[in-house]
Design a protein around this motif. Structure first.
Motif, PDB file in Angstrom:
ATOM      1  N   ASP A  83     -35.723 -28.495 -40.102  1.00 49.99           N
ATOM      2  CA  ASP A  83     -36.448 -29.431 -40.504  1.00 49.99           C
ATOM      3  C   ASP A  83     -35.675 -30.764 -40.896  1.00 49.99           C
ATOM      4  O   ASP A  83     -36.093 -31.798 -40.615  1.00 49.99           O
ATOM      5  CB  ASP A  83     -37.406 -29.055 -41.831  1.00 49.99           C
ATOM      6  N   SER A  84     -34.551 -30.458 -41.608  1.00 43.76           N
ATOM      7  CA  SER A  84     -33.996 -31.432 -42.111  1.00 43.76           C
ATOM      8  C   SER A  84     -33.113 -32.139 -41.084  1.00 43.76           C
ATOM      9  O   SER A  84     -33.117 -33.500 -40.911  1.00 43.76           O
ATOM     10  CB  SER A  84     -32.764 -31.215 -43.364  1.00 43.76           C
ATOM     11  N   TYR A  86     -34.071 -32.371 -37.995  1.00 45.81           N
ATOM     12  CA  TYR A  86     -35.141 -33.102 -36.896  1.00 45.81           C
ATOM     13  C   TYR A  86     -35.446 -34.482 -37.617  1.00 45.81           C
ATOM     14  O   TYR A  86     -35.297 -35.273 -37.035  1.00 45.81           O
ATOM     15  CB  TYR A  86     -36.335 -32.216 -36.865  1.00 45.81           C
ATOM     16  N   GLN A  87     -35.734 -34.343 -38.870  1.00 42.38           N
ATOM     17  CA  GLN A  87     -36.147 -35.624 -39.741  1.00 42.38           C
ATOM     18  C   GLN A  87     -34.883 -36.510 -39.829  1.00 42.38           C
ATOM     19  O   GLN A  87     -35.065 -37.871 -39.337  1.00 42.38           O
ATOM     20  CB  GLN A  87     -36.668 -35.245 -40.931  1.00 42.38           C
ATOM     21  N   TYR A  90     -34.500 -38.022 -36.198  1.00 43.66           N
ATOM     22  CA  TYR A  90     -35.819 -39.066 -35.761  1.00 43.66           C
ATOM     23  C   TYR A  90     -35.431 -40.097 -36.481  1.00 43.66           C
ATOM     24  O   TYR A  90     -35.476 -41.250 -35.996  1.00 43.66           O
ATOM     25  CB  TYR A  90     -37.046 -38.266 -36.262  1.00 43.66           C
ATOM     26  N   ASP A  91     -35.054 -40.260 -37.888  1.00 41.47           N
ATOM     27  CA  ASP A  91     -34.883 -41.470 -38.757  1.00 41.47           C
ATOM     28  C   ASP A  91     -33.777 -42.249 -37.849  1.00 41.47           C
ATOM     29  O   ASP A  91     -34.070 -43.553 -37.984  1.00 41.47           O
ATOM     30  CB  ASP A  91     -34.656 -41.087 -40.076  1.00 41.47           C
TER      31      ASP A  91
END
Length: 112
Positions: A83-84, A86-87, A90-91
């Motif tokens: 999750d981290s 990915y985020q 993406y950011d």
């Protein structure tokens, strides 16, 4: 590696196998046979985007390179870090110009 197996080149077997393994019954055996014929004869064309906006010309190459790194990092990270990873990836893409590219594409699409 799969090309070494005889059944890979037999579209009838491939069509029957894919028909039997589909999760939703939306396609027929004939549909799969036609699909392999289309792919084999070069009739299949990947969707493309013909308009190159100023944003894409400016940020496109960098965003594509960062996207490959992002996907690789998401695939190879541990489950706990997904999750981290990915985020943050993406950011980073958004900050590198992805949102500007998407906005320019949306503006062009809406203008049609």
């Amino acid at each position: 590696m799969n090309l070494n197996f005889d059944w890979v080149n037999d579209y009838e077997i491939m069509a029957q196998s894919n028909y039997a393994n589909q999760t939703n019954e939306w396609a027929s055996v004939e549909w799969y046979e036609n699909y392999y014929e289309v792919c084999n004869t070069g009739k299949y064309i990947f969707p493309s985007y013909g308009y190159i906006s100023d944003a894409e010309a400016t940020y496109g190459t960098d965003v594509q390179n960062r996207m490959l790194t992002w996907v690789y990092n998401c695939i190879s990270c541990s489950t706990d870090d997904f999750d981290s990873t990915y985020q943050s990836g993406y950011d980073e893409l958004v900050n590198a110009g992805l949102q500007k590219i998407l906005d320019a594409r949306a503006e062009y699409y809406d203008s049609l």
